[in-house]
Design an enzyme around this catalytic site. Structure first.
Site, PDB file in Angstrom:
ATOM      1  N   GLY A 142      -4.427  -4.629   5.952  1.00 26.15           N
ATOM      2  CA  GLY A 142      -3.450  -4.475   6.872  1.00 26.15           C
ATOM      3  C   GLY A 142      -3.425  -3.241   7.535  1.00 26.15           C
ATOM      4  O   GLY A 142      -3.817  -2.230   7.155  1.00 26.15           O
TER       5      GLY A 142
ATOM      6  N   LYS B 215      -9.897  -7.359   7.138  1.00 20.06           N
ATOM      7  CA  LYS B 215      -9.170  -7.186   8.454  1.00 20.06           C
ATOM      8  C   LYS B 215      -9.485  -7.610   9.607  1.00 20.06           C
ATOM      9  O   LYS B 215     -10.755  -7.164  10.094  1.00 20.06           O
ATOM     10  CB  LYS B 215      -9.033  -5.752   8.560  1.00 20.06           C
ATOM     11  CG  LYS B 215      -8.009  -4.682   7.634  1.00 20.06           C
ATOM     12  CD  LYS B 215      -8.098  -3.545   7.736  1.00 20.06           C
ATOM     13  CE  LYS B 215      -7.368  -2.894   6.804  1.00 20.06           C
ATOM     14  NZ  LYS B 215      -7.791  -1.357   6.701  1.00 20.06           N
TER      15      LYS B 215
ATOM     16  N   ASP C 187     -13.956  -1.957   2.995  1.00 18.83           N
ATOM     17  CA  ASP C 187     -13.200  -2.299   4.028  1.00 18.83           C
ATOM     18  C   ASP C 187     -13.855  -1.816   5.159  1.00 18.83           C
ATOM     19  O   ASP C 187     -14.466  -2.327   5.932  1.00 18.83           O
ATOM     20  CB  ASP C 187     -11.806  -1.269   3.794  1.00 18.83           C
ATOM     21  CG  ASP C 187     -10.933  -1.634   4.978  1.00 18.83           C
ATOM     22  OD1 ASP C 187     -11.048  -2.233   5.790  1.00 18.83           O
ATOM     23  OD2 ASP C 187      -9.996  -0.586   4.790  1.00 18.83           O
TER      24      ASP C 187
ATOM     25  N   LYS D 279      -1.210  -0.601  -4.418  1.00 13.73           N
ATOM     26  CA  LYS D 279      -2.424  -0.129  -4.188  1.00 13.73           C
ATOM     27  C   LYS D 279      -2.066   1.320  -3.695  1.00 13.73           C
ATOM     28  O   LYS D 279      -0.945   1.573  -3.119  1.00 13.73           O
ATOM     29  CB  LYS D 279      -2.935  -0.934  -2.669  1.00 13.73           C
ATOM     30  CG  LYS D 279      -3.993   0.121  -1.959  1.00 13.73           C
ATOM     31  CD  LYS D 279      -4.688  -0.720  -0.882  1.00 13.73           C
ATOM     32  CE  LYS D 279      -4.534  -0.114   0.616  1.00 13.73           C
ATOM     33  NZ  LYS D 279      -5.514  -0.681   1.331  1.00 13.73           N
ATOM     34  N   LEU D 280      -2.782   2.155  -4.413  1.00 17.39           N
ATOM     35  CA  LEU D 280      -2.413   3.865  -4.347  1.00 17.39           C
ATOM     36  C   LEU D 280      -3.264   4.388  -3.510  1.00 17.39           C
ATOM     37  O   LEU D 280      -4.646   4.167  -3.536  1.00 17.39           O
ATOM     38  CB  LEU D 280      -2.461   4.314  -5.563  1.00 17.39           C
ATOM     39  CG  LEU D 280      -1.217   3.967  -6.748  1.00 17.39           C
ATOM     40  CD1 LEU D 280      -1.657   4.784  -7.895  1.00 17.39           C
ATOM     41  CD2 LEU D 280       0.017   4.003  -6.304  1.00 17.39           C
ATOM     42  N   LYS D 281      -3.005   4.833  -2.548  1.00 21.13           N
ATOM     43  CA  LYS D 281      -3.980   5.676  -1.904  1.00 21.13           C
ATOM     44  C   LYS D 281      -4.459   6.957  -2.352  1.00 21.13           C
ATOM     45  O   LYS D 281      -3.684   7.675  -2.970  1.00 21.13           O
ATOM     46  CB  LYS D 281      -3.282   6.144  -0.452  1.00 21.13           C
ATOM     47  CG  LYS D 281      -2.968   5.157   0.628  1.00 21.13           C
ATOM     48  CD  LYS D 281      -4.292   4.682   1.142  1.00 21.13           C
ATOM     49  CE  LYS D 281      -4.094   3.729   2.431  1.00 21.13           C
ATOM     50  NZ  LYS D 281      -5.316   3.187   2.951  1.00 21.13           N
TER      51      LYS D 281
ATOM     52  N   GLU E  22     -11.163   0.921  -3.419  1.00 18.42           N
ATOM     53  CA  GLU E  22     -11.427   0.587  -1.962  1.00 18.42           C
ATOM     54  C   GLU E  22     -12.238   1.364  -1.333  1.00 18.42           C
ATOM     55  O   GLU E  22     -11.832   2.611  -1.277  1.00 18.42           O
ATOM     56  CB  GLU E  22     -10.269  -0.031  -1.345  1.00 18.42           C
ATOM     57  CG  GLU E  22     -10.480  -0.522  -0.009  1.00 18.42           C
ATOM     58  CD  GLU E  22      -8.919  -1.138   0.535  1.00 18.42           C
ATOM     59  OE1 GLU E  22      -8.174  -0.975  -0.007  1.00 18.42           O
ATOM     60  OE2 GLU E  22      -9.159  -1.309   1.834  1.00 18.42           O
TER      61      GLU E  22
ATOM     62  N   SER F 107       0.818  -0.960  -0.043  1.00 15.16           N
ATOM     63  CA  SER F 107      -0.006  -0.060  -0.092  1.00 15.16           C
ATOM     64  C   SER F 107       0.804   1.194   0.116  1.00 15.16           C
ATOM     65  O   SER F 107       1.804   1.439   0.778  1.00 15.16           O
ATOM     66  CB  SER F 107      -0.738  -0.107   1.187  1.00 15.16           C
ATOM     67  OG  SER F 107      -1.583   1.221   1.495  1.00 15.16           O
TER      68      SER F 107
ATOM     69  N   ASN G 260     -10.311   5.478   1.515  1.00 13.70           N
ATOM     70  CA  ASN G 260     -10.348   5.577   2.879  1.00 13.70           C
ATOM     71  C   ASN G 260     -11.704   6.525   3.291  1.00 13.70           C
ATOM     72  O   ASN G 260     -11.519   7.603   3.671  1.00 13.70           O
ATOM     73  CB  ASN G 260      -9.300   5.956   3.474  1.00 13.70           C
ATOM     74  CG  ASN G 260      -8.338   4.786   3.786  1.00 13.70           C
ATOM     75  OD1 ASN G 260      -7.176   4.992   3.334  1.00 13.70           O
ATOM     76  ND2 ASN G 260      -8.711   3.897   4.497  1.00 13.70           N
TER      77      ASN G 260
ATOM     78  N   ASP H 271      -7.470   3.132  -2.957  1.00 12.34           N
ATOM     79  CA  ASP H 271      -7.773   3.143  -1.760  1.00 12.34           C
ATOM     80  C   ASP H 271      -8.339   4.609  -1.445  1.00 12.34           C
ATOM     81  O   ASP H 271      -7.440   5.392  -1.283  1.00 12.34           O
ATOM     82  CB  ASP H 271      -7.062   2.531  -0.654  1.00 12.34           C
ATOM     83  CG  ASP H 271      -7.803   2.206   0.609  1.00 12.34           C
ATOM     84  OD1 ASP H 271      -8.874   2.646   0.912  1.00 12.34           O
ATOM     85  OD2 ASP H 271      -7.151   1.926   1.712  1.00 12.34           O
TER      86      ASP H 271
HETATM   87  O1  NPG Z   1       0.470  -2.398   4.914  1.00 12.08           O
HETATM   88  O2  NPG Z   1      -0.511  -2.409   6.733  1.00 12.08           O
HETATM   89  C1  NPG Z   1      -0.375  -1.857   5.589  1.00 12.08           C
HETATM   90  C2  NPG Z   1      -1.093  -0.610   5.404  1.00 12.08           C
HETATM   91  C3  NPG Z   1      -2.204  -1.219   4.472  1.00 12.08           C
HETATM   92  O3  NPG Z   1      -3.373   1.049   3.484  1.00 12.08           O
HETATM   93  C4  NPG Z   1      -3.158   0.061   4.450  1.00 12.08           C
HETATM   94  N1  NPG Z   1      -3.710   0.414   5.589  1.00 12.08           N
HETATM   95  O4  NPG Z   1      -6.991   1.938   5.172  1.00 12.08           O
HETATM   96  O5  NPG Z   1      -6.258  -0.044   4.713  1.00 12.08           O
HETATM   97  C5  NPG Z   1      -5.909   1.205   5.094  1.00 12.08           C
HETATM   98  C6  NPG Z   1      -4.787   1.419   5.546  1.00 12.08           C
HETATM   99  C7  NPG Z   1      -4.674   2.086   6.907  1.00 12.08           C
HETATM  100  C8  NPG Z   1      -3.355   2.686   7.263  1.00 12.08           C
HETATM  101  C9  NPG Z   1      -5.830   2.155   7.744  1.00 12.08           C
HETATM  102  C10 NPG Z   1      -3.132   3.221   8.570  1.00 12.08           C
HETATM  103  C11 NPG Z   1      -5.338   2.903   9.017  1.00 12.08           C
HETATM  104  C12 NPG Z   1      -4.003   3.511   9.302  1.00 12.08           C
END
Ligand code: NPG
Length: 368
Positions: free
Chosen positions: A288, A260, A236, A158-160, A211, A132, A188, A186
């Site tokens: 993750g 998760k 998610d 995976k790109l935020k 996502e 990610s 969020n 993703d």
């Molecule tokens: O590689 O563990 C990892 C991070 C994966 O992007 C990831 N987690 O929204 O899924 C998510 C995100 C996240 C990161 C969520 C930090 C909360 C805090």
């Protein structure tokens, strides 16, 4: 028999800041539970962040709920299953429940000499690893960071994304690395259903999935969005239980689910979601939460189940930390090995863990 539970608070720096649409993580504020008795210890790692930005949970809140409501339910013979039954009436607080469920599962599986992977029904000895990638200061930076991860051997990127950092970064990554790259995004929860036409522009880039584009509570809006956007929608944050997963699938809100365990209260509920999705032909992958080796080991056991057909956010230790609290998980040919030892199959390096521990307390168990 369980003799006590140690609660440990610690911290560890990330190798680089991780920026999402809701904030920046630079350090993991850790809470571990260690269920011990008869020379055996079972471990759990809480995934909540310092602040309630990903979801309503945060690590100090988890500690409070654990102390007031969850730990008092544990007696000398409490299992993961009996714990879940005992706390059924306590609403929410999935991450707090999950850390204790995991420590209990690990303890009893170690006593029985059974691995968590075997217990859950794992069928794969190693799992495909994705990574990610946080929001970067510029598109050039993003392309450089992605190149680095591809050089490491990651099999999926995976790109935020967030409003203002979405279509153009995705276009740049797709055009630089070609059509063969497994790519997904993703958000969020950063968009509104009225952004449907904008998000549909992502359809040009042959993404595996988008996502959680919309807020957690808006499951039905995701079904509306899915009518406008061709790219598969993956949920998610919205999926808090197998029941929610079933309803989301039924109304067409998602065609893929990120599982998760900590978001749904633990591995037993995560397995139920896997089984439901497996029956319904819905692909799943393991998310993750920047876990250290303790949490990562348990996630790998789950990610080895047969329905996990997409690479997960289960990256190698070096992607997160200079030094992990366990033997590091190493990427080989884009895969991570699933631990085979009893329970989660790995032990923390206690000297190192002690060196990053801020405080620790042994909590007497209530009964037995
Ligand atoms: O590689 O563990 C990892 C991070 C994966 O992007 C990831 N987690 O929204 O899924 C998510 C995100 C996240 C990161 C969520 C930090 C909360 C805090």
């Amino acid at each position: 028999m369980i003799e006590g539970i140690r609660l440990r608070r610690a911290h560890i720096d990330l190798v680089s800041p991780f920026r999402t649409s809701f904030g920046v993580e630079t350090t993991r504020d850790l809470l571990y539970l260690e269920v011990f008795g008869g020379g055996t210890a079972g471990w759990g790692e809480c995934v909540a962040m310092s602040a309630p930005m990903y979801s309503s949970e945060y690590v100090d809140g988890c500690e409070d709920v654990l102390r007031r409501f969850l730990l008092p339910e544990v007696g000398s013979d409490t299992t993961a299953q009996s714990f879940n039954a005992a706390v059924e009436g306590i609403r929410g607080h999935y991450m707090a429940k999950a850390v204790l469920e995991t420590a209990l599962l690990d303890f009893w599986l170690r006593c029985d000499q059974v691995s968590l992977a075997t217990f859950l029904g794992a069928t794969q000895p190693r799992v495909r690893s994705g990574v990610s990638v946080g929001i970067q200061p510029s598109i050039d930076d993003l392309v450089r960071v992605v190149q680095g991860y591809l050089d490491d051997g990651y099999l999926r990127i995976k790109l935020k994304i967030e409003p203002g950092f979405d279509i153009e970064p995705v276009r740049a990554v797709r055009s630089t690395f070609g059509d063969g790259l497994l790519l997904q995004v993703d958000a969020n929860s950063a968009y509104h259903v009225s952004d449907a036409e904008h998000l549909a522009k992502l359809d040009d880039f042959d993404l595996l999935l988008i996502e959680q584009p919309l807020p957690e509570e808006q499951v039905a809006s995701h079904a509306q969005l899915a009518k406008v956007v061709r790219t598969p929608i993956c949920l998610d944050e919205s999926i808090l239980s197998a029941e929610v997963a079933r309803e989301a699938i039924d109304i067409g809100a998602c065609s893929i689910i990120n599982i998760k365990p900590a978001r749904v209260g633990g591995y037993l509920e995560a397995k139920k979601i896997h089984d439901l999705c497996f029956d319904r032909g819905i692909a799943v992958w393991c998310g993750g939460m920047l876990e250290t080796g303790i949490g990562r080991a348990a996630n790998l056991a789950l990610a080895a189940l047969p329905g996990f057909t997409l690479p997960g956010d289960t990256s190698a230790s070096a992607r997160y930390f200079q030094r992990d609290v366990t033997t590091p998980f190493v990427l080989r040919d884009g895969h991570l090995d699933v631990p085979t030892g009893p329970g989660i199959g790995i032990d923390p390096d206690l000297d190192y863990l002690d060196s990053i521990t801020d405080r620790m307390e042994t909590i007497a168990i209530a009964r037995g």
